[in-house]
Write a protein that holds these residues in place. Structure first.
Motif, short mmCIF file in Angstrom:
data_model
loop_
_atom_site.label_atom_id
_atom_site.label_comp_id
_atom_site.label_asym_id
_atom_site.label_seq_id
_atom_site.Cartn_x
_atom_site.Cartn_y
_atom_site.Cartn_z
N THR A 277 0.87 -1.73 -0.02
CA THR A 277 -0.08 0.10 -0.16
C THR A 277 0.88 1.17 0.21
OG1 THR A 277 -1.87 -1.22 1.09
CG2 THR A 277 -2.04 1.22 1.49
N VAL A 278 2.01 1.39 1.04
CA VAL A 278 2.63 2.38 0.82
C VAL A 278 3.74 2.76 -0.99
CG1 VAL A 278 4.74 3.29 1.95
CG2 VAL A 278 2.77 2.37 3.17
N ILE A 279 3.91 1.04 -0.78
CA ILE A 279 4.83 2.04 -2.01
C ILE A 279 3.73 1.97 -3.18
CG2 ILE A 279 5.95 0.89 -4.15
CD1 ILE A 279 6.98 -1.31 -1.98
N THR A 280 2.44 1.66 -3.71
CA THR A 280 1.09 1.91 -4.57
C THR A 280 1.29 3.33 -4.38
OG1 THR A 280 1.25 -0.33 -4.87
CG2 THR A 280 -0.69 1.08 -5.96
N ALA A 281 0.83 3.54 -3.21
CA ALA A 281 0.22 4.96 -2.93
C ALA A 281 1.37 6.12 -2.89
CB ALA A 281 -0.18 5.35 -1.38
N GLY A 282 2.12 5.52 -2.40
CA GLY A 282 3.44 6.72 -3.40
C GLY A 282 3.91 7.40 -4.35
N LEU A 283 3.98 5.90 -4.56
CA LEU A 283 4.38 5.87 -6.36
C LEU A 283 3.42 7.12 -7.16
CD1 LEU A 283 5.76 5.22 -9.29
CD2 LEU A 283 4.64 2.83 -9.51
N THR B 27 1.28 8.70 -5.89
CA THR B 27 1.34 10.37 -5.22
C THR B 27 2.52 11.11 -6.14
OG1 THR B 27 -0.15 9.61 -3.37
CG2 THR B 27 1.60 11.66 -3.44
N LEU B 28 3.36 10.82 -6.51
CA LEU B 28 4.74 11.26 -6.53
C LEU B 28 4.62 11.78 -8.23
CD1 LEU B 28 7.89 9.78 -5.05
CD2 LEU B 28 6.56 11.79 -5.07
N LYS C 205 2.10 14.02 -8.73
CA LYS C 205 2.85 15.45 -8.14
C LYS C 205 3.50 16.34 -9.12
CE LYS C 205 5.49 17.81 -4.81
NZ LYS C 205 6.41 18.90 -5.87
N ALA D 254 -3.35 11.46 -2.66
CA ALA D 254 -2.21 10.50 -1.43
C ALA D 254 -3.67 10.11 -0.33
CB ALA D 254 -1.45 10.49 -0.57
N VAL E 72 -4.94 5.75 0.11
CA VAL E 72 -4.41 5.26 1.83
C VAL E 72 -6.25 5.20 2.25
CG1 VAL E 72 -4.17 5.73 3.96
CG2 VAL E 72 -2.38 6.86 1.92
#
Length: 215
Positions: free
Chosen positions: A137-143, A145-146, A149, A162, A166
């Motif tokens: 989840t962190v990896i997918t949401a972070g990717l 989101t970036l 942006k 994000a 989440v």
């Protein structure tokens, strides 16, 4: 005298062409966008369903525990809703912030959301399901989101993306663990999502040139 006449008869230089702004975010565009998102989400959901079935095969080979296999399959069953809601949210962000997100970028975001399930299956073979789910989840949401942006050059748009991702992944994890109440809670949440969609469509306005905006 002839020189003055020649000057007077000289053709005037053409005026510079006025650039006409063509609206992109129109009601017709929104209808096509919604249809494309629905079809694309259905395709990725079919692939995710196949990944869930592959989890059962990995279980039969002794590579995945039974509980993890069932949870991967359960999470894949929410794939269509997850991707559809996520991409529609990106569409609303696109309209709200007056940014342009092309179809290739939508497809890449959808593929990242679909790849979530393959990474979840692979990681669940080595760590407990909840840990694998959290990491992916962190990896997918972070990717994503970036990526948003980078597309919008807007921190607020990225933050909204994000937050939406989440919340979606957290809700799905809760639905997986609550078991028998998942249908009831899921139905209520879908009702809330539809209500929110109605609210945002009521806030949509068309400018004089047909461009959609959210007030």
């Amino acid at each position: 005298m002839d020189t003055m006449n020649d000057f007077a008869n000289r053709p005037m230089p053409p005026l510079p062409a006025t650039k006409v702004s063509v609206p992109r975010h129109t009601t017709a565009w929104l209808g096509v966008q919604t249809l494309v998102i629905a079809v694309f989400s259905a395709i990725i959901a079919l692939i995710a369903d196949g990944i869930g079935d592959y989890g059962a095969e990995r279980q039969s080979q002794g590579l995945l525990s039974e509980s993890s296999s069932l949870m991967v399959s359960d999470s894949a069953s929410y794939c269509f809703a997850l991707i559809a809601i996520s991409l529609i949210s990106i569409t609303l962000i696109e309209v709200a912030f007056r940014k342009y997100v092309n179809y290739l970028q939508y497809a890449l975001i959808g593929c990242a959301l679909g790849l979530f399930y393959l990474m979840l299956l692979a990681l669940a073979e080595f760590v407990p399901f909840w840990a694998a789910y959290g990491i992916v989840t962190v990896i997918t949401a972070g990717l994503i989101t970036l990526f948003v942006k980078g597309i919008t050059a807007n921190v607020k748009a990225a933050g909204l993306t994000a937050g939406i991702l989440v919340v979606e992944y957290a809700v799905i994890l809760i639905l997986i663990y609550i078991g028998s109440l998942a249908l009831l809670i899921g139905s209520i949440l879908l009702f809330v999502i539809i209500a929110l969609a109605m609210y945002f469509t009521l806030r949509m306005r068309q400018t004089a040139d047909g461009e959609l905006i959210i007030k």
